[in-house]
Design a protein around this motif. Structure first.
Motif, short mmCIF file in Angstrom:
data_model
loop_
_atom_site.label_atom_id
_atom_site.label_comp_id
_atom_site.label_asym_id
_atom_site.label_seq_id
_atom_site.Cartn_x
_atom_site.Cartn_y
_atom_site.Cartn_z
N VAL A 314 8.12 8.20 -6.97
CA VAL A 314 6.72 7.79 -7.06
C VAL A 314 5.83 8.99 -6.77
O VAL A 314 6.25 9.95 -6.11
N GLU A 316 2.02 9.91 -5.34
CA GLU A 316 0.84 9.40 -4.63
C GLU A 316 -0.22 10.51 -4.62
O GLU A 316 0.06 11.65 -4.22
N SER A 363 5.16 13.57 -4.11
CA SER A 363 6.19 12.97 -4.96
C SER A 363 7.46 12.80 -4.16
O SER A 363 7.87 13.70 -3.40
N PRO A 366 9.54 6.08 -2.32
CA PRO A 366 8.33 5.39 -1.81
C PRO A 366 8.15 5.46 -0.31
O PRO A 366 7.06 5.76 0.18
N GLU A 367 9.23 5.18 0.45
CA GLU A 367 9.07 5.17 1.91
C GLU A 367 8.77 6.57 2.45
O GLU A 367 7.97 6.73 3.38
N VAL A 369 7.20 8.97 0.79
CA VAL A 369 5.84 9.32 0.39
C VAL A 369 4.83 8.70 1.34
O VAL A 369 3.85 9.36 1.74
N ASP A 370 5.04 7.44 1.73
CA ASP A 370 4.09 6.77 2.65
C ASP A 370 4.05 7.48 3.99
O ASP A 370 2.96 7.71 4.55
#
Length: 468
Positions: A314, A316, A363, A366-367, A369-370
């Motif tokens: 992902v 962000e 990039s 997901p976890e 990136v957060d």
């Protein structure tokens, strides 16, 4: 036997125990008696050797080899090396005509350019200058004659495409010189303005054939290299989101270098846009691969596999004040690399002026990136506070400082500047000078007594000691 200072007789004497061999003197031409002196066994052996030589001489013949005089110098070679090699190989004697030989004697008359006015005599004289005498055994004379005829230079033409002539010549003529030296021939390449495909090769028949073969092999290699070069020019382009380009390249180009070496291809990425160079928007994501078609396709598949793995990640986008970007990145990217390694993500800051200067792209999974996003925002908030709290001094503040240039140190507000502007302070005022006033209204001080005239010369600090 007596030729060359009796070299053969000396050789026989040394070979058979020092036998002395005496031939009749030149005055005794009618005598055919030869005297041998030495040991009996040695004399018999030497006698047998002389007999063999006589038999060999009786079997020798002399033949004439007609070769145009213009080729004689070529047949002899440098310092006679070629003709000497033939005489040694075939055990014969070869004699070339003297220079200027024309077969005309001084007693013969020459009229109107003809010898005795006869054309036949002229042809005979021309042939005599072309005659080479060969002496030896019949079979050896014939083989020597063939060897001489083989040395007569001939010229053949080799067809080579005009556009390949520069490769035959080589850089500064290196290739054509190497061909001439290796095969002992002369090679003539037509000038560029002739646009001819024929190259002339001159030399002995054997050498010319070898040189022709070498030129043809060279042409085949040039054409093969040309075809291979064309085959390696196959080009394929793939579109990949620029955000994946650093991942495909790898750290210090490790990944892309491995692909290049594995498939022996060239892989070109779009150049970064700067102030002086602009790249079309539709070409920013184009990766070009050049090489053999099969290798290009294989490299293309491997790059697409890497991209497919990257597409699962992902991306962000967050806005962070550009004023804190240098601090987030750190010296030589040390700080941001530490963050990327910690959260296993990729962080990209804007590089071109056309992009949003505050935009930062993260990039990864997901976890990750957060977590990285929260970490960066916290750092940015902390760094931004430091930026806002620090107010650099204004230019006006700096301008009020006394200048170090000019007349040096300046004092303002001194008593001399106040004269005429305010009254002199009243020292009798008890409020302003209480201690000073009390001292003035107190008992009067005792007058200072004059020193006694006793010769001691006393002072206020006591009697002055006298020095003797």
């Amino acid at each position: 036997f007596v030729a060359r200072r009796g070299a053969i007789l000396k050789q026989i004497g040394d070979e058979f125990g020092g036998v002395t061999i005496s031939f009749p003197r030149s005055a005794q031409r009618d005598s055919d008696r030869v005297v041998l002196k030495g040991a009996k066994e040695c004399i018999e052996s030497a006698k047998q050797r002389i007999t063999e030589i006589i038999e060999d001489l009786d079997s020798q013949i002399t033949i004439e080899c007609v070769i145009p005089a213009k080729y004689h110098r070529t047949l002899m070679g440098t310092r006679g090396t070629r003709v000497q090699a033939i005489t040694q190989e075939h055990d014969v004697r070869i004699k070339f005509p003297e220079r200027g030989t024309n077969g005309v004697t001084g007693d013969e008359d020459v009229a109107n350019g003809d010898i005795n006015g006869s054309t036949d005599s002229l042809e005979k004289s021309q042939k005599k200058s072309d005659i080479i005498i060969i002496t030896g055994r019949a079979e050896k004379c014939e083989s020597a004659q063939n060897a001489l005829l083989a040395l007569i230079p001939i010229t053949i033409e080799v067809e080579v495409p005009f556009d390949l002539h520069r490769f035959i010549i080589g850089q500064k003529g290196r290739e054509v010189r190497e061909l001439m030296q290796n095969h002992d021939v002369s090679i003539s390449v037509p000038p560029p303005n002739a646009s001819s495909d024929l190259i002339s090769v001159t030399g002995s028949k054997e050498n010319v054939v070898k040189a022709k073969k070498a030129i043809e092999e060279r042409v085949l290699k040039i054409e093969s290299d040309k075809q291979e070069k064309e085959a390696k020019s196959f080009t394929a382009s793939i579109r990949v989101n620029p955000i994946y380009h650093p991942k495909i390249i790898g750290k210090r180009g490790a990944i892309i270098t491995k692909i290049r070496n594995k498939y022996k291809v060239q892989i070109q990425f779009p150049e970064l846009r700067g102030r002086d160079s602009q790249l079309d928007e539709d070409k920013q994501d184009v990766i070009t691969i050049i090489g053999l078609e099969s290798d290009v396709n294989s490299a293309k598949e491997e790059i697409l596999e890497i991209v497919s793995g990257l597409e699962d990640l992902v991306h962000e986008e967050i806005n962070i004040d550009s004023r804190v970007h240098p601090r987030l990145i750190g010296g030589k990217g040390k700080n941001i690399r530490k963050v990327m390694d910690q959260y296993n993500v990729d962080i990209r800051f804007p590089r071109s002026e056309g992009q949003n200067p505050n935009l930062v792209v993260i990039s990864g999974l997901p976890e990750n990136v957060d977590e990285c996003k929260d970490h960066l925002l916290n750092l940015a908030e902390e760094y931004l506070d430091d930026v806002t709290e620090y107010t650099p001094p204004s230019r006006q503040h700096h301008s009020e400082r006394p200048s170090r240039e000019g007349s040096g140190f300046v004092v303002k507000g001194g008593p001399w500047e106040q004269r005429g502007q305010q009254a002199v302070p009243d020292t009798t005022d008890a409020q302003e000078f209480p201690s000073f006033v009390n001292d003035m209204v107190g008992p009067a001080p005792t007058p200072f007594a004059a020193p006694a005239d006793d010769g001691s010369h006393s002072t206020p600090w006591g009697p002055k000691s006298s020095r003797h």
